[in-house]
Write a protein that holds these residues in place. Sequence first.
Motif, PDB file in Angstrom:
ATOM      1  N   GLY A  97       0.773  -1.226   0.000  1.00 27.12           N
ATOM      2  CA  GLY A  97       0.000   0.000   0.000  1.00 27.12           C
ATOM      3  C   GLY A  97       0.806   1.277   0.000  1.00 27.12           C
ATOM      4  N   LEU A  98       2.054   1.219  -0.466  1.00 24.33           N
ATOM      5  CA  LEU A  98       2.916   2.398  -0.479  1.00 24.33           C
ATOM      6  C   LEU A  98       3.136   2.957  -1.883  1.00 24.33           C
ATOM      7  CD1 LEU A  98       5.539   1.102   2.072  1.00 24.33           C
ATOM      8  CD2 LEU A  98       4.245   3.218   2.351  1.00 24.33           C
ATOM      9  N   HIS A  99       2.694   2.239  -2.871  1.00 25.33           N
ATOM     10  CA  HIS A  99       2.996   2.614  -4.252  1.00 25.33           C
ATOM     11  C   HIS A  99       2.444   3.992  -4.596  1.00 25.33           C
ATOM     12  CE1 HIS A  99       2.436   2.697  -8.648  1.00 25.33           C
ATOM     13  NE2 HIS A  99       3.490   1.898  -8.706  1.00 25.33           N
ATOM     14  N   GLU A 100       1.210   4.244  -4.213  1.00 26.54           N
ATOM     15  CA  GLU A 100       0.574   5.519  -4.574  1.00 26.54           C
ATOM     16  C   GLU A 100       1.303   6.707  -3.957  1.00 26.54           C
ATOM     17  OE1 GLU A 100      -3.822   7.695  -4.228  1.00 26.54           O
ATOM     18  OE2 GLU A 100      -3.638   5.518  -4.011  1.00 26.54           O
ATOM     19  N   ALA A 101       1.680   6.593  -2.685  1.00 28.89           N
ATOM     20  CA  ALA A 101       2.367   7.698  -2.012  1.00 28.89           C
ATOM     21  C   ALA A 101       3.728   7.961  -2.639  1.00 28.89           C
ATOM     22  CB  ALA A 101       2.527   7.386  -0.522  1.00 28.89           C
ATOM     23  N   GLU A 121       3.303   9.447  -6.300  1.00 27.20           N
ATOM     24  CA  GLU A 121       2.835  10.830  -6.311  1.00 27.20           C
ATOM     25  C   GLU A 121       3.997  11.813  -6.398  1.00 27.20           C
ATOM     26  OE1 GLU A 121       0.079  13.826  -3.537  1.00 27.20           O
ATOM     27  OE2 GLU A 121       0.270  11.699  -3.048  1.00 27.20           O
ATOM     28  N   GLN A 122       5.125  11.473  -5.786  1.00 20.46           N
ATOM     29  CA  GLN A 122       6.283  12.362  -5.804  1.00 20.46           C
ATOM     30  C   GLN A 122       7.354  11.934  -6.799  1.00 20.46           C
ATOM     31  OE1 GLN A 122       7.989  13.596  -1.999  1.00 20.46           O
ATOM     32  NE2 GLN A 122       6.221  12.744  -0.928  1.00 20.46           N
ATOM     33  N   ALA A 123       7.341  10.678  -7.185  1.00 23.43           N
ATOM     34  CA  ALA A 123       8.439  10.113  -7.966  1.00 23.43           C
ATOM     35  C   ALA A 123       8.363  10.502  -9.433  1.00 23.43           C
ATOM     36  CB  ALA A 123       8.429   8.592  -7.840  1.00 23.43           C
ATOM     37  N   ALA A 124       9.510  10.380 -10.091  1.00 19.76           N
ATOM     38  CA  ALA A 124       9.553  10.549 -11.540  1.00 19.76           C
ATOM     39  C   ALA A 124       9.037   9.281 -12.195  1.00 19.76           C
ATOM     40  CB  ALA A 124      10.981  10.820 -11.994  1.00 19.76           C
ATOM     41  N   PRO A 125       8.035   9.376 -13.074  1.00 27.32           N
ATOM     42  CA  PRO A 125       7.572   8.187 -13.791  1.00 27.32           C
ATOM     43  C   PRO A 125       8.623   7.749 -14.794  1.00 27.32           C
ATOM     44  CG  PRO A 125       6.489  10.153 -14.637  1.00 27.32           C
ATOM     45  CD  PRO A 125       7.294  10.589 -13.458  1.00 27.32           C
ATOM     46  N   VAL A 126       8.502   6.512 -15.250  1.00 25.75           N
ATOM     47  CA  VAL A 126       9.564   5.921 -16.045  1.00 25.75           C
ATOM     48  C   VAL A 126       9.855   6.704 -17.326  1.00 25.75           C
ATOM     49  CG1 VAL A 126       8.053   4.332 -17.305  1.00 25.75           C
ATOM     50  CG2 VAL A 126      10.442   3.697 -16.874  1.00 25.75           C
ATOM     51  N   GLU A 127       8.851   7.341 -17.899  1.00 21.61           N
ATOM     52  CA  GLU A 127       9.106   8.092 -19.136  1.00 21.61           C
ATOM     53  C   GLU A 127      10.006   9.297 -18.898  1.00 21.61           C
ATOM     54  OE1 GLU A 127       4.868   9.143 -17.704  1.00 21.61           O
ATOM     55  OE2 GLU A 127       6.077   7.324 -18.020  1.00 21.61           O
ATOM     56  N   ARG A 128      10.177   9.700 -17.638  1.00 15.81           N
ATOM     57  CA  ARG A 128      11.048  10.831 -17.324  1.00 15.81           C
ATOM     58  C   ARG A 128      12.512  10.427 -17.201  1.00 15.81           C
ATOM     59  NH1 ARG A 128       9.346  16.143 -17.825  1.00 15.81           N
ATOM     60  NH2 ARG A 128       7.222  16.374 -17.054  1.00 15.81           N
ATOM     61  N   PHE A 129      12.799   9.113 -17.159  1.00 15.30           N
ATOM     62  CA  PHE A 129      14.198   8.701 -17.052  1.00 15.30           C
ATOM     63  C   PHE A 129      14.479   7.523 -17.981  1.00 15.30           C
ATOM     64  CE2 PHE A 129      11.813   6.738 -13.582  1.00 15.30           C
ATOM     65  CZ  PHE A 129      12.191   5.413 -13.620  1.00 15.30           C
ATOM     66  N   ALA A 130      14.078   7.686 -19.224  1.00 12.92           N
ATOM     67  CA  ALA A 130      14.147   6.589 -20.184  1.00 12.92           C
ATOM     68  C   ALA A 130      15.505   6.450 -20.867  1.00 12.92           C
ATOM     69  CB  ALA A 130      13.065   6.778 -21.258  1.00 12.92           C
ATOM     70  N   LYS A 131      16.437   7.362 -20.605  1.00 11.44           N
ATOM     71  CA  LYS A 131      17.715   7.353 -21.313  1.00 11.44           C
ATOM     72  C   LYS A 131      18.896   7.361 -20.339  1.00 11.44           C
ATOM     73  CE  LYS A 131      16.105   7.983 -25.607  1.00 11.44           C
ATOM     74  NZ  LYS A 131      16.317   6.973 -26.678  1.00 11.44           N
ATOM     75  N   VAL A 132      19.995   6.826 -20.823  1.00 10.76           N
ATOM     76  CA  VAL A 132      21.305   7.032 -20.223  1.00 10.76           C
ATOM     77  C   VAL A 132      22.119   7.770 -21.270  1.00 10.76           C
ATOM     78  CG1 VAL A 132      23.358   5.962 -19.242  1.00 10.76           C
ATOM     79  CG2 VAL A 132      21.108   4.897 -18.906  1.00 10.76           C
ATOM     80  N   ARG A 133      22.752   8.855 -20.856  1.00  8.48           N
ATOM     81  CA  ARG A 133      23.365   9.743 -21.840  1.00  8.48           C
ATOM     82  C   ARG A 133      24.813  10.032 -21.460  1.00  8.48           C
ATOM     83  NH1 ARG A 133      19.338  13.777 -21.960  1.00  8.48           N
ATOM     84  NH2 ARG A 133      18.250  12.546 -23.543  1.00  8.48           N
ATOM     85  N   ARG A 137      13.461  11.833   0.134  1.00  5.33           N
ATOM     86  CA  ARG A 137      12.006  11.991  -0.013  1.00  5.33           C
ATOM     87  C   ARG A 137      11.274  10.672   0.212  1.00  5.33           C
ATOM     88  NH1 ARG A 137      13.824  15.815  -4.084  1.00  5.33           N
ATOM     89  NH2 ARG A 137      13.269  17.887  -3.311  1.00  5.33           N
ATOM     90  N   LEU A 138      11.945   9.552  -0.059  1.00  3.56           N
ATOM     91  CA  LEU A 138      11.319   8.249   0.186  1.00  3.56           C
ATOM     92  C   LEU A 138      11.207   7.958   1.684  1.00  3.56           C
ATOM     93  CD1 LEU A 138      10.318   5.440  -0.789  1.00  3.56           C
ATOM     94  CD2 LEU A 138      12.719   4.700  -0.651  1.00  3.56           C
ATOM     95  N   GLU A 139      12.281   8.199   2.429  1.00  5.53           N
ATOM     96  CA  GLU A 139      12.290   7.810   3.839  1.00  5.53           C
ATOM     97  C   GLU A 139      11.183   8.490   4.661  1.00  5.53           C
ATOM     98  OE1 GLU A 139      16.130   8.046   5.643  1.00  5.53           O
ATOM     99  OE2 GLU A 139      16.984   6.501   4.351  1.00  5.53           O
ATOM    100  N   PRO A 140      10.876   9.779   4.439  1.00  2.00           N
ATOM    101  CA  PRO A 140       9.747  10.352   5.202  1.00  2.00           C
ATOM    102  C   PRO A 140       8.421   9.643   4.921  1.00  2.00           C
ATOM    103  CG  PRO A 140      11.140  12.101   4.347  1.00  2.00           C
ATOM    104  CD  PRO A 140      11.632  10.827   3.723  1.00  2.00           C
ATOM    105  N   ILE A 141       8.223   9.169   3.683  1.00  2.00           N
ATOM    106  CA  ILE A 141       7.004   8.416   3.365  1.00  2.00           C
ATOM    107  C   ILE A 141       6.969   7.127   4.174  1.00  2.00           C
ATOM    108  CG2 ILE A 141       5.786   7.160   1.542  1.00  2.00           C
ATOM    109  CD1 ILE A 141       6.901   9.212  -0.460  1.00  2.00           C
ATOM    110  N   LEU A 142       8.102   6.423   4.192  1.00  2.00           N
ATOM    111  CA  LEU A 142       8.180   5.176   4.949  1.00  2.00           C
ATOM    112  C   LEU A 142       8.011   5.433   6.440  1.00  2.00           C
ATOM    113  CD1 LEU A 142      11.209   3.497   3.120  1.00  2.00           C
ATOM    114  CD2 LEU A 142       8.777   2.998   2.788  1.00  2.00           C
ATOM    115  N   ARG A 143       8.625   6.514   6.930  1.00  2.00           N
ATOM    116  CA  ARG A 143       8.534   6.815   8.369  1.00  2.00           C
ATOM    117  C   ARG A 143       7.100   7.130   8.782  1.00  2.00           C
ATOM    118  NH1 ARG A 143      11.913  11.377  11.939  1.00  2.00           N
ATOM    119  NH2 ARG A 143      10.880  10.881  13.917  1.00  2.00           N
TER     120      ARG A 143
END
Length: 613
Positions: free
Chosen positions: A61-65, A68-80, A126-132
Amino acid sequence: MATIEVPVLIVGGGGCGLSASVFCSDHGVEHLLVERHAGTSTIPKAHYHNQRTMEILRQHGLHEAVAEQAAPVERFAKVRWMTSLAGDGAPDGRVIYEMDGFGGGPLRDRYAAASPALPSRLPQNRLEPILRRRAERDNPGRILFGRELAALTDEGDRVVAEVRDTATGETTEVVARYVVAADGGRTVGPALGVRMRGLPGMRQITTVHFSADLSPWWREGAHMTHFLNPYNPGLFCNIFEMGPTWGKHCEEWVIHFHLPPADAAKPGESGESGERGGPGGSGERAALPGEEAVVRRIRDVLGLPDLDLTLHGMTSWTVQGLLADRYRHGRVLFAGDAAHRQPPTVGLGLNTGIQDAHNLAWKLAAVLTGRAPDGLLDTYEAERRPIGRHNIDWAVSAAAHNQAVLGAIGLGPGVPAERRERMFAAYFDPSPLGAAGRARAAEMFATTRGGYQAHDVEVGFAYDEGAVVPDGSPPPHREPLRDVYRPTTRPGHLLPHAWLERGGRRLSTHDLTGSAAGFALLTGPAGTPWCEAAAQVAEKLSIPIRTARIGAGAEFADAEGTWEAVREISDDGAVLVRPDNHVAWRSTGGGENPAGTLADALSRVLHHDDSTR
């Protein structure tokens, strides 16, 4: 001295420890978490959450939280790979090469077919406060920051710890049946003599967290951008977006400077200012350069001599490849960086730690409720330590290979300064000879997909022994660069994802298990005898088993025909799945005594025949 008695003590409140807390709460495991720092991480270190980790967060049940803040995969589709962002010279501001990675771009469909969740990017600060927040909600008053472990003794039938309040100095005695050491290997391991073995110092890296407006020059869509300076080999580095806005208007950045040996300070010359270690497997910190030197270096790398930027923090750390010589020491179980430390290549560090906690939580619940003997916890090391070993080796290999590729095409940091401009000019030469050089380089760059498209490493791993009943079948073929994942129901492997439908509701095969559902038994449409047997076995062993007949005429429809394609059983076969969605046992067809067969399989999975401690 006050005394607290609790079934499980978790030492460490980073990403791994907080995840362990959430998973334990979901499984009904009472516990206390202590963390020596006053708050969660201030450094945006681990930031890539692979597909398996996102599946786990979804299950709890943590995926949505997070999404909401994370970059979706289309935002990091490349290595440059680039020379710089800007500059006046001929080779400045040039893209050397780029490739698809991490489930983005053309890879997206393949990743989406394998899982109900896609990878995402969210820095650890930003992840750890969600988990906490989730951990504190589910276990109020038992998530204690600003508490350090002062002493620990395993007395055989219990563990006794002394926990000190870092603000007041007050000490509390904690008596626990088990301890989960998720402290990065700082206290528990050394106290018990558990050693980390392997490569202690591979490279020195300085990580800088800063803010700047790079929107006029930034090329969007990259998970990471490597900069290979045409003039100075000492400016080899990579840069990452850190949000909170993703893309061209990102506000915060992290840059890693890979320091040549002459620039690396000696271990132990600490520049620590209360922050935690660097990304991945970090060792002792080294002396940090001054702020003016760092600002100048960032501007030089980017080719922006007048860039206005704000530094938020710096840390220097040692890249390591270390594995604990054991994952269990009596009643203490090691997870995360306390068990394994690897280079940040492939992004396996925190992901492996969260997956450690996920493997361990359901086993602790089974033992503490009396559904399984203590021996079940031995399977934690049997299953997770080989994965830790593999992930370290894979990350070390990928890091070395990336360096080798750059060296082979003459653009790496090892190329002397006097030759660099000539080599870069030749690479970008518009002549047929230059085109041939770029074509050769492209084929070599493509081999780095073992680090950037490591789909099979992320979700294709399996447990060859432990809480599984092998059926003698061979494992699926694995591509040498681990870039192709092949789903299988072979025991020990992750349950293949398939979309199902029931009563107008769409759900994944992964949704059939978990903390509430316990085990699951998935069958073909003719699997009624197995389902009836599961009800008998569940009552006999007091273990919840959810059943699902899947296929034509069954209660679960095979929405896209995927389950039939990957199930590897006949219509009357069955697959038993653990709470962590790994296959525990399977029968490819029916049986003469389904209840007896299933009861025997589940007893073997839970190690009911083991002597208790």
